[in-house]
Design an enzyme around this catalytic site. Structure first.
Site, PDB file in Angstrom:
ATOM      1  N   LYS A  49       0.842  -1.206   0.000  1.00 56.35           N
ATOM      2  CA  LYS A  49       0.000   0.000   0.000  1.00 56.35           C
ATOM      3  C   LYS A  49       0.878   1.258   0.000  1.00 56.35           C
ATOM      4  O   LYS A  49       0.594   2.232  -0.696  1.00 56.35           O
ATOM      5  CB  LYS A  49      -0.929  -0.011   1.226  1.00 56.35           C
ATOM      6  CG  LYS A  49      -2.008  -1.103   1.153  1.00 56.35           C
ATOM      7  CD  LYS A  49      -2.766  -1.270   2.464  1.00 56.35           C
ATOM      8  CE  LYS A  49      -3.698  -2.477   2.404  1.00 56.35           C
ATOM      9  NZ  LYS A  49      -4.423  -2.750   3.661  1.00 56.35           N
ATOM     10  N   GLN A  93      -4.666  -1.538   9.966  1.00 56.34           N
ATOM     11  CA  GLN A  93      -4.492  -2.836   9.317  1.00 56.34           C
ATOM     12  C   GLN A  93      -5.027  -3.948  10.226  1.00 56.34           C
ATOM     13  O   GLN A  93      -4.745  -3.982  11.417  1.00 56.34           O
ATOM     14  CB  GLN A  93      -2.993  -3.052   9.001  1.00 56.34           C
ATOM     15  CG  GLN A  93      -2.691  -4.299   8.196  1.00 56.34           C
ATOM     16  CD  GLN A  93      -3.238  -4.267   6.777  1.00 56.34           C
ATOM     17  OE1 GLN A  93      -3.423  -3.205   6.181  1.00 56.34           O
ATOM     18  NE2 GLN A  93      -3.522  -5.430   6.226  1.00 56.34           N
ATOM     19  N   ASP A 116     -11.133   2.559   4.573  1.00 55.37           N
ATOM     20  CA  ASP A 116     -11.484   1.143   4.441  1.00 55.37           C
ATOM     21  C   ASP A 116     -12.999   0.940   4.366  1.00 55.37           C
ATOM     22  O   ASP A 116     -13.466  -0.143   3.998  1.00 55.37           O
ATOM     23  CB  ASP A 116     -10.955   0.371   5.659  1.00 55.37           C
ATOM     24  CG  ASP A 116      -9.746  -0.475   5.342  1.00 55.37           C
ATOM     25  OD1 ASP A 116      -9.599  -0.899   4.185  1.00 55.37           O
ATOM     26  OD2 ASP A 116      -8.956  -0.720   6.272  1.00 55.37           O
TER      27      ASP A 116
HETATM   28  N1  GUN Z   1      -6.479  -7.052   6.345  1.00 57.73           N
HETATM   29  C1  GUN Z   1      -6.822  -7.813   5.292  1.00 57.73           C
HETATM   30  N2  GUN Z   1      -7.546  -7.085   4.407  1.00 57.73           N
HETATM   31  C2  GUN Z   1      -7.642  -5.839   4.930  1.00 57.73           C
HETATM   32  C3  GUN Z   1      -8.246  -4.637   4.485  1.00 57.73           C
HETATM   33  O1  GUN Z   1      -8.867  -4.556   3.424  1.00 57.73           O
HETATM   34  N3  GUN Z   1      -8.117  -3.575   5.295  1.00 57.73           N
HETATM   35  C4  GUN Z   1      -7.455  -3.648   6.470  1.00 57.73           C
HETATM   36  N4  GUN Z   1      -7.397  -2.544   7.213  1.00 57.73           N
HETATM   37  N5  GUN Z   1      -6.877  -4.722   6.911  1.00 57.73           N
HETATM   38  C5  GUN Z   1      -6.966  -5.823   6.132  1.00 57.73           C
END
Ligand code: GUN
Length: 291
Positions: A49, A93, A116
């Site tokens: 990311k 996350q 998110d």
């Molecule tokens: N862990 C696995 N997929 C995601 C996601 O889309 N967002 C976040 N914040 N954590 C994750």
């Protein structure tokens, strides 16, 4: 033999549009990612990311916190980020360590910065909506990625039977709601579903998001089904320098002979999810009153 849906290529195209748009903006969109603990898989996701943010000209900060951090301390840090104008988007996350209540933490994020789309108010928007996907909501990136991959096939979603494997808050439930908005008939299967194979066989669109390596076999897929594989599972592999390789929730090699379209792992949903996160951040910058 299925057509392979190239998530990497589609993601690159959208990313390039975002990069150009950011170049013309007077401000730098800012994204903060909080990572609690040092789970290697989570660190890999956060790193990718970060790289994507840098490619499109975003301001990025990773806030790495110790695994033992208390929930209230974590919420205090989120509140500081909520007030910080450098950050348009905040992402925590997942998964979080077991002593932390994920839902409480996610609901501490200002919904207007919730890239998110996991805050109650953003999830609520996709539940209470008009027929079409709302433009004013922050939609969870993976769900949005799946929808765009489906739309890229050119096959109409309306009227199709969509079977979603997995009922997670971050993928299964939101993607089912988005498909419903697109007038699919939806069915969500989970660990207590009886005869999952028969349910999968009824699907025109099959979304696999259960986190079980190679779970969907060719016997579970009807001829001509569109298959979207959300799984990212590590399989031990002593011939790979990393000691593992990645497979999806679908037995790609065999299912591809029956599906009409299929996403590969890697190179399908993953890259699209990252670009949807960029897009959500940009949407906040363009419309700060998004919620
Ligand atoms: N862990 C696995 N997929 C995601 C996601 O889309 N967002 C976040 N914040 N954590 C994750």
């Amino acid at each position: 033999m299925a057509q392979i849906i190239d998530g990497r290529l589609l993601a690159q195209k959208i990313e390039e549009q975002i990069r150009q748009e950011v170049g013309k903006m007077g401000i730098k969109p800012g994204l903060a990612i909080i990572l609690v603990g040092n789970d290697p898989a989570s660190q890999i996701y956060v790193d990718s990311k970060e790289r994507a943010c840098h490619r499109v000209g975003f301001y990025f900060e990773e806030i790495l916190l110790p695994r033992e951090i208390g929930q209230e301390k974590l919420i205090e840090i989120i509140k500081l980020l909520n007030e910080n104008p450098n950050f348009h988007g905040i992402l925590v996350q997942l998964p979080l360590p077991g002593h932390i209540d994920e839902i409480r933490v996610l609901s501490a994020i200002n919904p207007k910065k919730d890239v998110d789309g996991f805050h109650f108010s953003n999830l609520g928007r996709i539940l209470v909506t008009k027929r079409n996907t709302p433009d004013d909501a922050l939609i969870p990136a993976t769900a949005k990625a799946i929808l765009l991959l489906l739309e890229s096939t050119g096959v109409p979603i309306e009227g199709k039977k969509a079977v979603v494997l997995g009922r997670s808050n971050i993928v299964g439930k939101p993607v089912a709601l988005l498909l419903l908005q697109k007038n699919a008939t939806i069915e969500i299967c989970h660990s207590k579903t009886q005869n999952i194979a028969a349910e999968c066989l009824s699907a025109d669109i099959l979304i696999a998001a259960i986190g079980k390596p190679l779970f969907v076999t060719k016997e579970m897929v009807k001829e001509g089904t569109i298959v979207i594989d959300v799984g990212i599972n590590r399989i031990e592999d002593k011939f790979d320098p990393r000691g593992y390789h990645i497979v999806g929730d679908v037995d790609f090699e065999n299912v591809k002979n029956k599906a009409s379209f299929i996403t590969p792992v890697p190179g399908g949903v993953g890259p699209m999810t990252i670009v949807m996160l960029l897009e959500n951040t940009l949407r906040i910058v363009k419309n700060p009153d998004i919620v």
